[in-house]
Design an enzyme around this catalytic site. Structure first.
Site, PDB file in Angstrom:
ATOM      1  CE1 TYR A 150      31.980  53.148  39.316  1.00 10.17           C
ATOM      2  CE2 TYR A 150      33.074  50.984  40.238  1.00 10.17           C
ATOM      3  CZ  TYR A 150      32.708  51.787  39.218  1.00 10.17           C
ATOM      4  OH  TYR A 150      32.660  51.392  37.435  1.00 10.17           O
ATOM      5  CE  LYS A 221      43.274  39.448  40.139  1.00 10.74           C
ATOM      6  NZ  LYS A 221      43.508  37.941  39.519  1.00 10.74           N
ATOM      7  CG  ASP A 287      42.127  36.578  36.935  1.00  7.83           C
ATOM      8  OD1 ASP A 287      41.327  36.368  38.111  1.00  7.83           O
ATOM      9  OD2 ASP A 287      42.692  35.766  36.858  1.00  7.83           O
ATOM     10  CG  ASP A 311      31.825  49.294  35.391  1.00 14.24           C
ATOM     11  OD1 ASP A 311      30.698  49.412  34.254  1.00 14.24           O
ATOM     12  OD2 ASP A 311      32.100  50.465  35.741  1.00 14.24           O
TER      13      ASP A 311
END
Length: 423
Positions: A150, A221, A287, A311
């Site tokens: 972002y 991640k 995930d 998000d």
């Protein structure tokens, strides 16, 4: 006496009885949901505090209304007001198409350094949900708000910047071979800093300590992005142990005990920590986390994560408790006190001026705002009124379509339903 909210030397807000709070009504359905929200907030404050407290609202422009009036999507005056008065609230804003500001929401967060996107997620009894046990979902998301992709550092395919970046990767890093189609590749750079990560995770840990919540889960991640998201995890563990000491037990400590002794000793240390009320700080691959919030959401209370993960996670959790139309949000800098509370849904221009949409997202963001400034009694009566309206099945079109024997209310009528209950 000044009517400005200020940040005290002790790190706490100084709130007068009649604080000036700027608002942005928003685009599309924004005016409808803002009008409903303002009515509910004002009525709750008047009823609870018997006229001794009142919010002095002042409008600031952003989005289409600002562009039509000034030729700017985000006027400098708006940023000045938001900075000067610390606390503000906003409806949904249009993202300009074709150049200029990539996102008004992102611009506000960057300009005011609102490094925490705070998204509490809970289910209200009676709200239609696609999951079997929405009552198990009750967690607070701390999403880093200023870094990650972002930050907007990108190079369009075929541009001079893309060519220069490709040349750098080939010449300086020897990484050109990892780019499958170099001539048609766009690039994005993902900045993740230790300072930015630590202040976000610190805020999450402080929240868990103050609210006496059992876990803080660092979602990342890092198994793939080892030096950005992997570092976010490592910095989080280091900060938890360094600054919160005996208040926490981290999964990294569990691993150390296991390596030094054995798994039984590590498990025993974990049980002892939980028995004495220590907060468990663990980490979850992003995930897997998206799977676990469907299978075992009761295992999570506070979540600290990076911008893009946050998000995805925020919207997925909102769906589990009835949709983004009932999901509140805030953007906060806990150091300066600056905060912008906001509807988390879009502008839905097709329904503009129809007086049909659910105002609950902005109303609940207003509840968060009242809690933030310490007016918790007013916040509580609104929350109670909202729960009662849903239980009575007196709802707007989104819930009406999913409920049996419900009464359909317009946006303004839903606000009236809440104010009747408040009084």
């Amino acid at each position: 006496m000044s009517n400005k909210i200020t940040m005290g030397a002790d790190g706490r807000l100084n709130v007068p009885n009649s604080p000036t709070i700027p608002f942005i009504e928003g685009d599309g359905i924004g005016p409808d949901v803002w009008k409903a929200t303002k009515a509910v907030l004002d009525d709750a404050v008047e009823t609870v505090y018997k006229g001794e407290r009142k919010i002095d609202w002042i409008e600031m422009l952003a989005g289409e209304k600002a562009f039509n009036a000034t030729g700017e999507w985000l006027p400098a005056k708006t940023l000045e007001l938001a900075k000067e008065y610390l606390v503000s609230i906003k409806g949904p804003l249009t993202t300009p198409v074709g150049g200029g500001i990539r996102s008004l929401n992102v611009a506000l967060r960057q300009e005011l350094d609102l490094y925490v996107c705070l998204r509490p997620v809970q289910w209200f009894h009676g709200v239609p949900s696609p999951v079997r046990h929405p009552e198990h979902v009750n967690m607070v998301i701390f999403r880093e708000n200023t870094e990650d992709i972002y930050a907007g550092i990108e190079a369009q395919e075929g541009s001079e910047k893309a060519k220069k970046l490709l040349q750098f990767l080939q010449d300086e890093w020897g990484e050109g071979g990892k780019i499958r189609f170099p001539e048609t590749t766009s690039f994005g750079i993902k900045p993740v800093s230790k300072d930015g990560s630590e202040r976000l995770i610190r805020a999450a840990l402080q929240y868990a300590v103050e609210k006496k919540l059992p876990t803080v889960s660092i979602v990342h991640k890092g198994n793939i992005m080892k030096f950005t998201e992997g570092s976010f995890k490592n910095w989080g563990y280091e900060l938890a142990e360094r600054e919160f000491g005996e208040k926490v037990f981290t999964w990294a400590q569990w691993e150390k005990i296991k390596a030094a002794q054995n798994e039984d000793a590590a498990n025993q240390a974990l049980k002892q920590a939980q028995a004495t009320g220590k907060i468990l700080v663990n980490d979850v691959i992003a995930d897997n986390f998206l799977q676990q919030i469907l299978l075992a959401p009761q295992d999570f209370s506070v979540v600290a994560t990076l911008n893009l993960n946050g998000d995805y996670i925020s919207d997925a959790l909102a769906a589990a408790v009835g949709g983004i139309g009932i999901a509140p949000g805030a953007n906060i800098n806990y150091k300066t006190g600056h905060a912008v509370f906001e509807a988390t849904h879009g502008t839905a221009p097709r329904f503009a001026n129809t007086n049909t949409m659910n105002p609950s997202s902005l109303i609940l963001s207003g509840v968060m705002m009242l809690e933030y400034i310490g007016w918790t009694e007013a916040a509580e009566v609104i929350l109670k009124a909202l729960k009662e309206a849903i239980m009575r099945k007196r709802v707007t079109i989104d819930f009406y379509k999913l409920m049996n024997d419900a009464t359909l209310l317009k946006t303004s009528e839903f606000a009236e339903e809440l104010t009747k209950s408040i009084k």
